[in-house]
Motif scaffolding. Structure first.
Motif, PDB file in Angstrom:
ATOM      1  N   VAL A  33     -40.393-127.720  10.369  1.00 45.84           N
ATOM      2  CA  VAL A  33     -39.295-128.246  11.182  1.00 45.84           C
ATOM      3  C   VAL A  33     -37.951-127.973  10.517  1.00 45.84           C
ATOM      4  CG1 VAL A  33     -38.216-130.386  12.001  1.00 45.84           C
ATOM      5  CG2 VAL A  33     -40.640-129.979  12.413  1.00 45.84           C
ATOM      6  N   TRP A  34     -37.800-128.377   9.255  1.00 46.97           N
ATOM      7  CA  TRP A  34     -36.493-128.236   8.603  1.00 46.97           C
ATOM      8  C   TRP A  34     -36.125-126.787   8.327  1.00 46.97           C
ATOM      9  CZ3 TRP A  34     -33.332-131.879   9.357  1.00 46.97           C
ATOM     10  CH2 TRP A  34     -33.769-133.195   9.447  1.00 46.97           C
ATOM     11  N   LEU A  35     -37.054-126.016   7.786  1.00 49.15           N
ATOM     12  CA  LEU A  35     -36.721-124.612   7.513  1.00 49.15           C
ATOM     13  C   LEU A  35     -36.704-123.776   8.786  1.00 49.15           C
ATOM     14  CD1 LEU A  35     -38.391-123.924   4.062  1.00 49.15           C
ATOM     15  CD2 LEU A  35     -35.980-124.241   4.602  1.00 49.15           C
ATOM     16  N   GLY A  36     -37.443-124.193   9.801  1.00 53.55           N
ATOM     17  CA  GLY A  36     -37.367-123.517  11.091  1.00 53.55           C
ATOM     18  C   GLY A  36     -35.991-123.680  11.708  1.00 53.55           C
ATOM     19  N   LEU A  37     -35.452-124.906  11.643  1.00 52.00           N
ATOM     20  CA  LEU A  37     -34.096-125.144  12.133  1.00 52.00           C
ATOM     21  C   LEU A  37     -33.065-124.365  11.322  1.00 52.00           C
ATOM     22  CD1 LEU A  37     -34.253-128.985  12.865  1.00 52.00           C
ATOM     23  CD2 LEU A  37     -34.123-127.113  14.541  1.00 52.00           C
ATOM     24  N   LEU A  38     -33.254-124.326  10.007  1.00 47.70           N
ATOM     25  CA  LEU A  38     -32.335-123.571   9.151  1.00 47.70           C
ATOM     26  C   LEU A  38     -32.426-122.064   9.449  1.00 47.70           C
ATOM     27  CD1 LEU A  38     -30.258-123.763   6.882  1.00 47.70           C
ATOM     28  CD2 LEU A  38     -32.143-123.562   5.253  1.00 47.70           C
ATOM     29  N   THR A  39     -33.626-121.575   9.713  1.00 43.70           N
ATOM     30  CA  THR A  39     -33.808-120.163  10.060  1.00 43.70           C
ATOM     31  C   THR A  39     -33.059-119.831  11.352  1.00 43.70           C
ATOM     32  OG1 THR A  39     -35.963-120.087   8.972  1.00 43.70           O
ATOM     33  CG2 THR A  39     -35.516-118.377  10.604  1.00 43.70           C
ATOM     34  N   LEU A  40     -33.208-120.707  12.346  1.00 47.25           N
ATOM     35  CA  LEU A  40     -32.492-120.491  13.601  1.00 47.25           C
ATOM     36  C   LEU A  40     -30.981-120.514  13.392  1.00 47.25           C
ATOM     37  CD1 LEU A  40     -34.586-122.574  16.165  1.00 47.25           C
ATOM     38  CD2 LEU A  40     -34.251-120.096  16.125  1.00 47.25           C
ATOM     39  N   ALA A  41     -30.511-121.489  12.619  1.00 48.42           N
ATOM     40  CA  ALA A  41     -29.072-121.606  12.392  1.00 48.42           C
ATOM     41  C   ALA A  41     -28.525-120.398  11.637  1.00 48.42           C
ATOM     42  CB  ALA A  41     -28.766-122.888  11.622  1.00 48.42           C
ATOM     43  N   THR A  42     -29.242-119.946  10.603  1.00 48.76           N
ATOM     44  CA  THR A  42     -28.735-118.811   9.823  1.00 48.76           C
ATOM     45  C   THR A  42     -28.896-117.487  10.567  1.00 48.76           C
ATOM     46  OG1 THR A  42     -30.835-118.614   8.634  1.00 48.76           O
ATOM     47  CG2 THR A  42     -29.069-119.876   7.565  1.00 48.76           C
ATOM     48  N   GLY A  43     -29.712-117.468  11.595  1.00 49.57           N
ATOM     49  CA  GLY A  43     -29.838-116.253  12.407  1.00 49.57           C
ATOM     50  C   GLY A  43     -28.871-116.239  13.568  1.00 49.57           C
ATOM     51  N   LEU A  44     -28.731-117.368  14.252  1.00 52.37           N
ATOM     52  CA  LEU A  44     -27.893-117.420  15.442  1.00 52.37           C
ATOM     53  C   LEU A  44     -26.398-117.447  15.138  1.00 52.37           C
ATOM     54  CD1 LEU A  44     -29.867-119.866  17.774  1.00 52.37           C
ATOM     55  CD2 LEU A  44     -29.536-117.408  18.043  1.00 52.37           C
ATOM     56  N   VAL A  45     -25.992-118.328  14.244  1.00 53.25           N
ATOM     57  CA  VAL A  45     -24.557-118.492  14.000  1.00 53.25           C
ATOM     58  C   VAL A  45     -23.913-117.206  13.497  1.00 53.25           C
ATOM     59  CG1 VAL A  45     -22.830-119.774  12.665  1.00 53.25           C
ATOM     60  CG2 VAL A  45     -24.745-120.988  13.704  1.00 53.25           C
ATOM     61  N   PRO A  46     -24.397-116.603  12.407  1.00 48.31           N
ATOM     62  CA  PRO A  46     -23.766-115.332  11.982  1.00 48.31           C
ATOM     63  C   PRO A  46     -23.962-114.213  13.007  1.00 48.31           C
ATOM     64  CG  PRO A  46     -25.086-116.229  10.206  1.00 48.31           C
ATOM     65  CD  PRO A  46     -25.376-117.030  11.432  1.00 48.31           C
ATOM     66  N   GLY A  47     -25.114-114.219  13.674  1.00 51.70           N
ATOM     67  CA  GLY A  47     -25.383-113.181  14.666  1.00 51.70           C
ATOM     68  C   GLY A  47     -24.422-113.246  15.838  1.00 51.70           C
ATOM     69  N   VAL A  59     -33.755-114.230   7.312  1.00 51.38           N
ATOM     70  CA  VAL A  59     -34.941-113.864   6.531  1.00 51.38           C
ATOM     71  C   VAL A  59     -35.087-114.777   5.300  1.00 51.38           C
ATOM     72  CG1 VAL A  59     -35.961-112.021   5.127  1.00 51.38           C
ATOM     73  CG2 VAL A  59     -34.939-111.500   7.345  1.00 51.38           C
ATOM     74  N   LEU A  60     -33.978-115.213   4.730  1.00 51.83           N
ATOM     75  CA  LEU A  60     -34.047-116.038   3.517  1.00 51.83           C
ATOM     76  C   LEU A  60     -34.784-117.369   3.747  1.00 51.83           C
ATOM     77  CD1 LEU A  60     -30.494-115.304   2.108  1.00 51.83           C
ATOM     78  CD2 LEU A  60     -32.673-114.388   1.315  1.00 51.83           C
ATOM     79  N   PRO A  61     -34.369-118.214   4.713  1.00 48.19           N
ATOM     80  CA  PRO A  61     -35.130-119.454   4.906  1.00 48.19           C
ATOM     81  C   PRO A  61     -36.538-119.200   5.435  1.00 48.19           C
ATOM     82  CG  PRO A  61     -33.305-119.336   6.467  1.00 48.19           C
ATOM     83  CD  PRO A  61     -33.163-118.191   5.523  1.00 48.19           C
ATOM     84  N   LEU A  64     -38.552-118.495   2.416  1.00 44.10           N
ATOM     85  CA  LEU A  64     -38.745-119.759   1.712  1.00 44.10           C
ATOM     86  C   LEU A  64     -39.820-120.608   2.390  1.00 44.10           C
ATOM     87  CD1 LEU A  64     -37.775-121.538  -0.623  1.00 44.10           C
ATOM     88  CD2 LEU A  64     -36.032-122.465   0.921  1.00 44.10           C
ATOM     89  N   MET A  65     -39.871-120.585   3.713  1.00 44.75           N
ATOM     90  CA  MET A  65     -40.894-121.323   4.442  1.00 44.75           C
ATOM     91  C   MET A  65     -42.289-120.768   4.143  1.00 44.75           C
ATOM     92  SD  MET A  65     -41.463-121.882   8.584  1.00 44.75           S
ATOM     93  CE  MET A  65     -39.760-121.626   8.897  1.00 44.75           C
ATOM     94  N   ILE A  66     -42.412-119.481   4.113  1.00 47.16           N
ATOM     95  CA  ILE A  66     -43.716-118.856   3.832  1.00 47.16           C
ATOM     96  C   ILE A  66     -44.160-119.183   2.404  1.00 47.16           C
ATOM     97  CG2 ILE A  66     -44.878-116.635   3.556  1.00 47.16           C
ATOM     98  CD1 ILE A  66     -43.062-115.649   5.918  1.00 47.16           C
TER      99      ILE A  66
END
Length: 165
Positions: A33-47, A59-61, A64-66
């Protein structure tokens, strides 16, 4: 020593009890949940703001999740406890193994706690308080019935041992 209790041993090697798999399931869900949200945020906002190439930061979060998925299992497997005749043993740790020995006569308070996420997964933790703060210990992620049994047993043994002092 009381007979009939399946968890107390008197041999050299104690009977270790592992934590239930519900704790691993809960921790993995929180990780996703937490790293999934962080992954979405770090992909969508800069994108969206700087261009699609910047979405690669997601890719970074994700990595880290994996990595965390496997580490959570290693940590969960490292936790165990054993009831002996005079003390309780708690063992944990992957890289740095830590074993805590809590003599029954030193226990001042044994409490069972369960937060909202733990309750959702049917889990509870046992917190042991002793005269020396350095030997306070916690056993996380137990079945609530086992946590209550352990609390009652440790309280009974602690009262019996401290009365003999």
């Amino acid at each position: 020593m009381e007979t009939g209790s399946p968890h107390i041993t008197t041999e050299e090697e104690p009977e270790w009890i592992a934590l239930p798999p519900g704790l691993l399931k809960m921790r993995r869900l929180l990780l996703v949940v937490w790293l999934g949200l962080l992954t979405l945020a770090t992909g969508l906002v800069p994108g969206l703001l700087a261009g699609p190439g910047w979405a690669a930061f997601a890719v970074l979060p994700l990595a880290l999740m994996i990595w965390g998925w496997g580490m959570l299992e290693r940590n969960w497997r490292s936790w165990r406890y054993a009831e002996r005749a005079d003390d309780l043993l708690i063992s944990r740790g992957v890289l740095w193994r830590e074993q805590t020995v809590v003599p029954y006569g030193r226990m001042q308070l044994v409490e069972v706690t369960s937060g909202p996420v733990e309750r959702h997964f049917g889990l509870a933790s046992v917190q042991l308080h002793t005269a020396a703060a350095a030997t306070d210990a916690t056993i996380p992620g137990l079945d609530p019935a086992e946590a209550e049994r352990l609390r009652d047993r440790l309280t009974e043994l602690g009262e019996a041992r401290s009365a003999g002092l």
